[in-house]
Design a protein around this motif. Structure first.
Motif, PDB file in Angstrom:
ATOM      1  N   PHE A   9     -31.059  27.683  13.418  1.00 37.74           N
ATOM      2  CA  PHE A   9     -32.047  26.960  12.485  1.00 37.74           C
ATOM      3  C   PHE A   9     -31.243  25.624  11.945  1.00 37.74           C
ATOM      4  O   PHE A   9     -32.024  24.528  11.944  1.00 37.74           O
ATOM      5  CB  PHE A   9     -32.039  27.731  11.342  1.00 37.74           C
ATOM      6  CG  PHE A   9     -33.041  27.133  10.266  1.00 37.74           C
ATOM      7  CD1 PHE A   9     -34.177  26.739  10.079  1.00 37.74           C
ATOM      8  CD2 PHE A   9     -32.379  26.634   9.083  1.00 37.74           C
ATOM      9  CE1 PHE A   9     -34.986  26.075   9.125  1.00 37.74           C
ATOM     10  CE2 PHE A   9     -32.842  26.078   7.923  1.00 37.74           C
ATOM     11  CZ  PHE A   9     -34.179  25.609   7.900  1.00 37.74           C
ATOM     12  N   HIS A  10     -29.959  25.522  11.658  1.00 36.47           N
ATOM     13  CA  HIS A  10     -29.368  24.406  11.133  1.00 36.47           C
ATOM     14  C   HIS A  10     -29.099  23.400  12.236  1.00 36.47           C
ATOM     15  O   HIS A  10     -29.222  22.105  11.973  1.00 36.47           O
ATOM     16  CB  HIS A  10     -28.175  24.748  10.121  1.00 36.47           C
ATOM     17  CG  HIS A  10     -28.344  25.503   8.954  1.00 36.47           C
ATOM     18  ND1 HIS A  10     -29.174  25.008   7.825  1.00 36.47           N
ATOM     19  CD2 HIS A  10     -28.050  26.674   8.513  1.00 36.47           C
ATOM     20  CE1 HIS A  10     -29.233  25.771   6.951  1.00 36.47           C
ATOM     21  NE2 HIS A  10     -28.702  26.656   7.475  1.00 36.47           N
ATOM     22  N   GLY A  64     -26.607  26.434  -2.344  1.00 37.99           N
ATOM     23  CA  GLY A  64     -26.013  27.899  -1.912  1.00 37.99           C
ATOM     24  C   GLY A  64     -25.516  27.700  -0.628  1.00 37.99           C
ATOM     25  O   GLY A  64     -24.582  28.582  -0.165  1.00 37.99           O
ATOM     26  N   ARG A  65     -26.211  26.887   0.392  1.00 35.85           N
ATOM     27  CA  ARG A  65     -25.644  26.806   1.977  1.00 35.85           C
ATOM     28  C   ARG A  65     -23.965  26.151   1.695  1.00 35.85           C
ATOM     29  O   ARG A  65     -23.258  26.547   2.390  1.00 35.85           O
ATOM     30  CB  ARG A  65     -26.395  26.026   2.617  1.00 35.85           C
ATOM     31  CG  ARG A  65     -27.619  26.718   3.061  1.00 35.85           C
ATOM     32  CD  ARG A  65     -28.796  25.773   3.419  1.00 35.85           C
ATOM     33  NE  ARG A  65     -29.988  26.551   3.902  1.00 35.85           N
ATOM     34  CZ  ARG A  65     -31.348  26.366   3.818  1.00 35.85           C
ATOM     35  NH1 ARG A  65     -31.698  25.250   3.437  1.00 35.85           N
ATOM     36  NH2 ARG A  65     -32.079  27.058   4.185  1.00 35.85           N
ATOM     37  N   ALA A  66     -23.835  25.260   1.050  1.00 38.31           N
ATOM     38  CA  ALA A  66     -22.670  24.559   0.626  1.00 38.31           C
ATOM     39  C   ALA A  66     -21.556  25.749   0.110  1.00 38.31           C
ATOM     40  O   ALA A  66     -20.429  25.636   0.428  1.00 38.31           O
ATOM     41  CB  ALA A  66     -22.754  23.389  -0.369  1.00 38.31           C
ATOM     42  N   GLY A  67     -22.198  26.417  -0.986  1.00 37.27           N
ATOM     43  CA  GLY A  67     -21.236  27.492  -1.441  1.00 37.27           C
ATOM     44  C   GLY A  67     -20.975  28.612  -0.409  1.00 37.27           C
ATOM     45  O   GLY A  67     -19.863  29.117  -0.433  1.00 37.27           O
ATOM     46  N   LEU A  68     -21.815  28.877   0.471  1.00 39.71           N
ATOM     47  CA  LEU A  68     -21.667  29.832   1.392  1.00 39.71           C
ATOM     48  C   LEU A  68     -20.554  29.233   2.161  1.00 39.71           C
ATOM     49  O   LEU A  68     -19.556  30.136   2.866  1.00 39.71           O
ATOM     50  CB  LEU A  68     -22.762  30.177   2.278  1.00 39.71           C
ATOM     51  CG  LEU A  68     -23.930  31.149   1.600  1.00 39.71           C
ATOM     52  CD1 LEU A  68     -25.200  31.300   2.559  1.00 39.71           C
ATOM     53  CD2 LEU A  68     -23.048  32.567   1.438  1.00 39.71           C
ATOM     54  N   CYS A  69     -20.636  28.156   2.640  1.00 34.47           N
ATOM     55  CA  CYS A  69     -19.538  27.405   3.702  1.00 34.47           C
ATOM     56  C   CYS A  69     -18.098  27.799   2.909  1.00 34.47           C
ATOM     57  O   CYS A  69     -16.916  27.911   3.617  1.00 34.47           O
ATOM     58  CB  CYS A  69     -19.978  25.942   4.006  1.00 34.47           C
ATOM     59  SG  CYS A  69     -21.062  25.595   4.971  1.00 34.47           S
ATOM     60  N   ALA A  70     -18.131  27.372   1.567  1.00 36.64           N
ATOM     61  CA  ALA A  70     -16.737  27.584   0.937  1.00 36.64           C
ATOM     62  C   ALA A  70     -16.494  29.057   0.804  1.00 36.64           C
ATOM     63  O   ALA A  70     -15.052  29.286   1.117  1.00 36.64           O
ATOM     64  CB  ALA A  70     -16.962  27.123  -0.332  1.00 36.64           C
ATOM     65  N   GLN A  71     -17.373  29.996   0.682  1.00 36.22           N
ATOM     66  CA  GLN A  71     -16.937  31.366   0.668  1.00 36.22           C
ATOM     67  C   GLN A  71     -16.384  32.001   1.799  1.00 36.22           C
ATOM     68  O   GLN A  71     -15.460  32.503   2.061  1.00 36.22           O
ATOM     69  CB  GLN A  71     -18.240  32.191   0.385  1.00 36.22           C
ATOM     70  CG  GLN A  71     -17.858  33.544   0.008  1.00 36.22           C
ATOM     71  CD  GLN A  71     -19.307  34.202  -0.852  1.00 36.22           C
ATOM     72  OE1 GLN A  71     -19.811  33.531  -1.735  1.00 36.22           O
ATOM     73  NE2 GLN A  71     -19.584  35.468  -0.417  1.00 36.22           N
ATOM     74  N   LEU A 117     -29.157  32.290   4.203  1.00 33.56           N
ATOM     75  CA  LEU A 117     -29.783  30.924   4.120  1.00 33.56           C
ATOM     76  C   LEU A 117     -29.827  30.069   5.278  1.00 33.56           C
ATOM     77  O   LEU A 117     -29.541  29.275   5.449  1.00 33.56           O
ATOM     78  CB  LEU A 117     -28.956  30.335   2.863  1.00 33.56           C
ATOM     79  CG  LEU A 117     -28.816  31.086   1.701  1.00 33.56           C
ATOM     80  CD1 LEU A 117     -28.002  30.214   0.572  1.00 33.56           C
ATOM     81  CD2 LEU A 117     -30.132  31.368   1.043  1.00 33.56           C
ATOM     82  N   GLY A 118     -30.040  30.801   6.298  1.00 33.30           N
ATOM     83  CA  GLY A 118     -30.538  30.092   7.824  1.00 33.30           C
ATOM     84  C   GLY A 118     -29.251  30.320   8.681  1.00 33.30           C
ATOM     85  O   GLY A 118     -28.246  30.080   8.142  1.00 33.30           O
ATOM     86  N   ILE A 124     -25.324  19.058   5.227  1.00 29.33           N
ATOM     87  CA  ILE A 124     -24.953  20.402   4.887  1.00 29.33           C
ATOM     88  C   ILE A 124     -25.299  21.303   5.947  1.00 29.33           C
ATOM     89  O   ILE A 124     -24.897  22.395   6.210  1.00 29.33           O
ATOM     90  CB  ILE A 124     -25.776  20.602   3.211  1.00 29.33           C
ATOM     91  CG1 ILE A 124     -25.103  20.336   2.235  1.00 29.33           C
ATOM     92  CG2 ILE A 124     -25.887  22.330   3.244  1.00 29.33           C
ATOM     93  CD1 ILE A 124     -25.769  20.600   1.046  1.00 29.33           C
ATOM     94  N   ALA A 125     -26.581  21.105   6.623  1.00 26.33           N
ATOM     95  CA  ALA A 125     -26.987  21.563   7.866  1.00 26.33           C
ATOM     96  C   ALA A 125     -25.909  21.636   8.967  1.00 26.33           C
ATOM     97  O   ALA A 125     -25.693  22.530   9.699  1.00 26.33           O
ATOM     98  CB  ALA A 125     -28.222  21.253   8.429  1.00 26.33           C
ATOM     99  N   ALA A 126     -25.167  20.493   9.159  1.00 27.36           N
ATOM    100  CA  ALA A 126     -24.237  20.315  10.127  1.00 27.36           C
ATOM    101  C   ALA A 126     -22.944  21.123   9.820  1.00 27.36           C
ATOM    102  O   ALA A 126     -22.364  22.037  10.394  1.00 27.36           O
ATOM    103  CB  ALA A 126     -23.886  18.951  10.116  1.00 27.36           C
ATOM    104  N   ALA A 127     -22.617  21.238   8.517  1.00 24.95           N
ATOM    105  CA  ALA A 127     -21.637  21.999   7.929  1.00 24.95           C
ATOM    106  C   ALA A 127     -21.931  23.417   8.108  1.00 24.95           C
ATOM    107  O   ALA A 127     -20.904  24.275   8.488  1.00 24.95           O
ATOM    108  CB  ALA A 127     -21.226  21.692   6.363  1.00 24.95           C
ATOM    109  N   LYS A 128     -23.131  23.965   7.648  1.00 24.62           N
ATOM    110  CA  LYS A 128     -23.191  25.325   7.811  1.00 24.62           C
ATOM    111  C   LYS A 128     -23.290  26.000   9.273  1.00 24.62           C
ATOM    112  O   LYS A 128     -23.030  26.842   9.661  1.00 24.62           O
ATOM    113  CB  LYS A 128     -24.729  25.591   7.171  1.00 24.62           C
ATOM    114  CG  LYS A 128     -25.431  27.160   7.233  1.00 24.62           C
ATOM    115  CD  LYS A 128     -24.536  28.007   6.317  1.00 24.62           C
ATOM    116  CE  LYS A 128     -25.213  29.232   6.122  1.00 24.62           C
ATOM    117  NZ  LYS A 128     -25.485  30.124   7.317  1.00 24.62           N
TER     118      LYS A 128
END
Length: 373
Positions: free
Chosen positions: A361-362, A234-241, A356-357, A309-313
């Motif tokens: 948090f990330h 979900g977090r990776a998908g949110l980054c793409a969105q 999603l954070g 993924i935390a770094a990307a988000k």
């Protein structure tokens, strides 16, 4: 490394770009959000089903098309670029992936197959007041009584709650482990309060008061590992969105600067404003790199996956807010009006950081990993 898309992925991107341009204009998007036909009955959702987009992110073992993180990134980037209001991530990918990881064959036939076929949508309820960013503070309880379960608690920010045929709910068991249950809509003892988020997405709070469920509604009695995996997706998908929305914000702002005139000159001719536009594109391209990192990290070990993924988000969250603020500034006061398309994009980019954070948090996750190293 070569991050070029395959021929099939380029075709997917081109098809979705044309679809969004044709079906989701600014006025069409407004109509969709006010449409009484919500959820799986929406015409655009049925188009997604016909094109196989609902099957794409799932493995062949559950009837999907075996799409990977890059395929998911392409889809969500295109949907984010057009601010498509359909809950592809929250109504399909997250609950569907949890079902694929935890449900029995009979449970998948009951809940997952219709989801992939476009017959209904689902929701995932895991956040609570004391568990906003991870599952450690969950207080909703599930206790077994002979041949059934009883759930009690309250879930917050349940995306797509209003349109969901059922909601997947996490709850603490007497064993101390985290269980997962599927609660059909309108179940006795379950009441929802529906609302719209700041970026006009459908959400709600769900209260459970002694909700009685049969044993076949229990998907897992130890779901923590599967939940972590799905939240990473979900977090990776949110980054793409968000990347798609950032592209839209940059494109709209550049077009405005080229068309709007001040003192007989276009705004794009003023050096200070051009520098701001360059800064927006720098954040956009760096976010693109971080989104690719997140999308290609889903198959790694849990620790390495969550760190990347935390770094990307975190980075995309900061960039999204920066681009939103700059876009509004460069549009001037009209950028705050509902009639101006950039206002919707900016609201979506600001809210992205809260799903999603958030960034803090990330960043803490990244910091803990670096300290351990």
């Amino acid at each position: 490394m070569d991050f070029a898309l395959t021929d099939e992925q380029r075709m997917l991107d081109e098809t979705l770009t044309r679809l969004v341009a044709d079906k989701v204009s600014f006025e069409q998007r407004r109509h969709m959000r006010n449409d009484s036909k919500a959820g799986a009955d929406n015409a655009l959702w049925q188009t997604f089903a016909e094109l196989g987009l609902l099957h794409m992110p799932f493995s062949e073992s559950v009837g999907g098309l075996n799409g990977d993180g890059t395929d998911l990134m392409i889809i969500l980037q295109a949907l984010g670029r057009g601010l498509v209001p359909q809950p592809y991530l929250f109504g399909l990918v997250l609950p569907g992936q949890l079902l694929a990881l935890t449900a029995s064959a009979e449970q998948q036939t009951r809940w997952l197959d219709p989801l992939l076929g476009g017959e209904h949508q689902l929701a995932l309820a895991w956040q609570e007041v004391a568990a906003r960013n991870d599952a450690k503070g969950i207080t909703t309880t599930a206790r077994r009584e002979n041949d059934h379960w009883r759930l009690t608690g309250q879930k917050t920010l349940v995306m797509n709650l209003e349109s969901a045929a059922a909601t997947l709910i996490t709850a603490k068991l007497d064993s101390g482990k985290l269980g997962l249950f599927v609660v059909p809509a309108a179940s006795a003892g379950a009441s929802g309060f529906d609302y719209r988020t700041m970026d006009e997405q459908s959400a709600g709070d769900l209260t459970l008061q002694d909700v009685e469920l049969s044993n076949d509604h229990c998907l897992s009695e130890n779901v923590e590992g599967a939940l972590d995996e799905v939240l990473a997706i979900g977090r990776a998908g949110l980054c793409a969105q968000a990347l798609g929305a950032m592209e839209s914000a940059c494109d709209q702002t550049l077009s405005y600067l080229k068309e709007r005139k001040q003192f007989g000159q276009t705004l794009a001719s003023f050096q200070t404003l051009s520098h701001r536009m360059v800064d927006m594109h720098l954040h956009l391209e760096q976010s693109r790199s971080m989104t690719i990192l997140a999308a290609t990290s889903l198959s790694l070990s849990c620790e390495e996956r969550d760190y990347r993924i935390a770094a990307a988000k975190a980075y995309c969250g900061e960039s999204a807010r920066f681009i939103a603020e700059q876009a509004i500034q460069l549009h001037g006061a009209m950028g705050m009006t509902d009639e101006c398309p950039i206002a919707s994009v900016a609201r979506h980019l600001v809210m992205f950081d809260h799903y999603l954070g958030d960034t803090d948090f990330h960043l803490e996750t990244v910091s803990d990993r670096l300290d351990a190293a």
